[in-house]
Design a protein around this motif. Sequence first.
Motif, short mmCIF file in Angstrom:
data_model
loop_
_atom_site.label_atom_id
_atom_site.label_comp_id
_atom_site.label_asym_id
_atom_site.label_seq_id
_atom_site.Cartn_x
_atom_site.Cartn_y
_atom_site.Cartn_z
N ASP A 198 6.64 29.45 -3.11
CA ASP A 198 6.15 29.86 -4.22
C ASP A 198 4.38 30.44 -3.27
O ASP A 198 4.52 31.82 -3.68
CB ASP A 198 5.26 28.68 -4.28
N GLU A 199 4.10 30.72 -2.40
CA GLU A 199 3.72 30.82 -1.22
C GLU A 199 4.41 31.84 -0.28
O GLU A 199 5.62 31.75 0.05
CB GLU A 199 3.33 29.96 -0.11
N ASN A 251 4.67 26.67 2.08
CA ASN A 251 5.57 25.80 1.34
C ASN A 251 6.58 25.10 1.82
O ASN A 251 6.97 23.86 1.16
CB ASN A 251 7.24 27.37 1.66
#
Length: 129
Positions: free
Chosen positions: A68-69, A75
């Motif tokens: 996601d990051e 993560n």
Amino acid sequence: MTRSVSIPVSEIALRFSRSSGPGGQHAQKSETRVEAIFDVEASGSLTERQKQRVVRKAGATLRAIAQDERSQTRNRELAIERVADALREALHVERPRRPTKPGRAAIERRLEHKRRRSQTKRLRQPPRD
């Protein structure tokens, strides 16, 4: 993980790979995608009973992926958190439902409501000759 169980981070295996999606050169060069794998049967932190419950509900290995990051560190935290959530969910024991019956007052209220509805509907009918 839970009040009764804590898993050392050393029991969770982490694998890193390149994340998919947009991001230009940063995404193509850095391995920010994190896969956290927890082997339930090899764990020394769980009792045999807990292991059986987790294997029955979630399987022998719990796996979570985080991409996601942009940061590998973030993560990693997300993946470990997701494995912990899956383990918490698998260890949760449902309480058995205790069947209950309505009280006397509730029964009276229901019957009174039925009488009122019946009366209302009776008044709507055309008069009988």
